[in-house]
Scaffold this motif. Structure first.
Motif, PDB file in Angstrom:
ATOM      1  N   PRO A 155       0.902  -1.292   0.025  1.00 26.90           N
ATOM      2  CA  PRO A 155      -0.146   0.111  -0.011  1.00 26.90           C
ATOM      3  C   PRO A 155       0.864   1.289  -0.052  1.00 26.90           C
ATOM      4  N   LEU A 156       0.356   2.444  -0.596  1.00 25.37           N
ATOM      5  CA  LEU A 156       1.141   3.670  -0.479  1.00 25.37           C
ATOM      6  C   LEU A 156       1.200   4.054   0.906  1.00 25.37           C
ATOM      7  N   PRO A 157       2.259   4.735   1.107  1.00 21.91           N
ATOM      8  CA  PRO A 157       2.712   5.225   2.461  1.00 21.91           C
ATOM      9  C   PRO A 157       1.963   6.410   2.757  1.00 21.91           C
ATOM     10  N   MET A 158       1.664   6.740   3.956  1.00 24.17           N
ATOM     11  CA  MET A 158       0.530   7.530   4.335  1.00 24.17           C
ATOM     12  C   MET A 158       1.049   8.823   5.314  1.00 24.17           C
ATOM     13  N   GLU A 159       2.250   8.444   5.686  1.00 25.72           N
ATOM     14  CA  GLU A 159       2.997   9.258   6.771  1.00 25.72           C
ATOM     15  C   GLU A 159       4.280   9.727   6.276  1.00 25.72           C
ATOM     16  N   VAL A 208       9.332  15.036   2.540  1.00 16.90           N
ATOM     17  CA  VAL A 208       9.508  16.547   2.894  1.00 16.90           C
ATOM     18  C   VAL A 208       8.275  17.312   2.947  1.00 16.90           C
ATOM     19  N   ALA A 209       7.329  17.248   1.883  1.00 13.30           N
ATOM     20  CA  ALA A 209       6.099  18.054   1.915  1.00 13.30           C
ATOM     21  C   ALA A 209       5.235  17.418   3.053  1.00 13.30           C
ATOM     22  N   GLY A 210       5.269  15.984   3.441  1.00 13.21           N
ATOM     23  CA  GLY A 210       4.415  15.796   4.665  1.00 13.21           C
ATOM     24  C   GLY A 210       5.246  16.518   5.975  1.00 13.21           C
ATOM     25  N   GLU A 211       6.469  16.579   6.010  1.00 13.63           N
ATOM     26  CA  GLU A 211       6.829  17.097   7.209  1.00 13.63           C
ATOM     27  C   GLU A 211       6.727  18.570   7.399  1.00 13.63           C
ATOM     28  N   LEU A 212       6.688  19.191   6.365  1.00 13.24           N
ATOM     29  CA  LEU A 212       6.518  20.418   6.161  1.00 13.24           C
ATOM     30  C   LEU A 212       4.835  20.881   6.479  1.00 13.24           C
ATOM     31  N   HIS A 213       4.086  20.157   5.993  1.00 17.35           N
ATOM     32  CA  HIS A 213       2.577  20.093   6.380  1.00 17.35           C
ATOM     33  C   HIS A 213       2.304  19.975   7.927  1.00 17.35           C
ATOM     34  N   LEU A 214       3.224  19.305   8.687  1.00 21.41           N
ATOM     35  CA  LEU A 214       3.130  18.672   9.958  1.00 21.41           C
ATOM     36  C   LEU A 214       3.783  20.007  10.676  1.00 21.41           C
ATOM     37  N   ILE A 215       4.680  20.362  10.348  1.00 18.79           N
ATOM     38  CA  ILE A 215       5.176  22.012  10.856  1.00 18.79           C
ATOM     39  C   ILE A 215       4.107  22.916  10.888  1.00 18.79           C
ATOM     40  N   ARG A 216       3.758  23.204   9.882  1.00 20.14           N
ATOM     41  CA  ARG A 216       2.551  24.138   9.695  1.00 20.14           C
ATOM     42  C   ARG A 216       1.493  23.938  10.394  1.00 20.14           C
TER      43      ARG A 216
END
Length: 54
Positions: free
Chosen positions: A7-11, A37-45
């Motif tokens: 399955p595709l990663p979600m995190e 990187v995009a996912g980590e930036l989203h979490l930071i925001r």
């Protein structure tokens, strides 16, 4: 490409793990690195928005 893929990663962490997977092609690894990187930036925001409200 193989139809029996995982399955595709979600995190972001899962994307990072795929980006470091030597069994994947260079282009696919690069895509997963960008997604991580995009996912980590989203979490930071999200964290910054919560901090600004509190």
């Amino acid at each position: 490409m193989d139809d029996a893929r995982a399955p595709l990663p979600m995190e972001p962490q899962e994307c990072r793990q795929r980006a470091e997977d030597d069994d994947l092609g260079t282009a696919e690894r690069l895509v997963y690195a960008v997604l991580a990187v995009a996912g980590e930036l989203h979490l930071i925001r999200q964290q910054l928005q919560r901090k600004g409200r509190g």
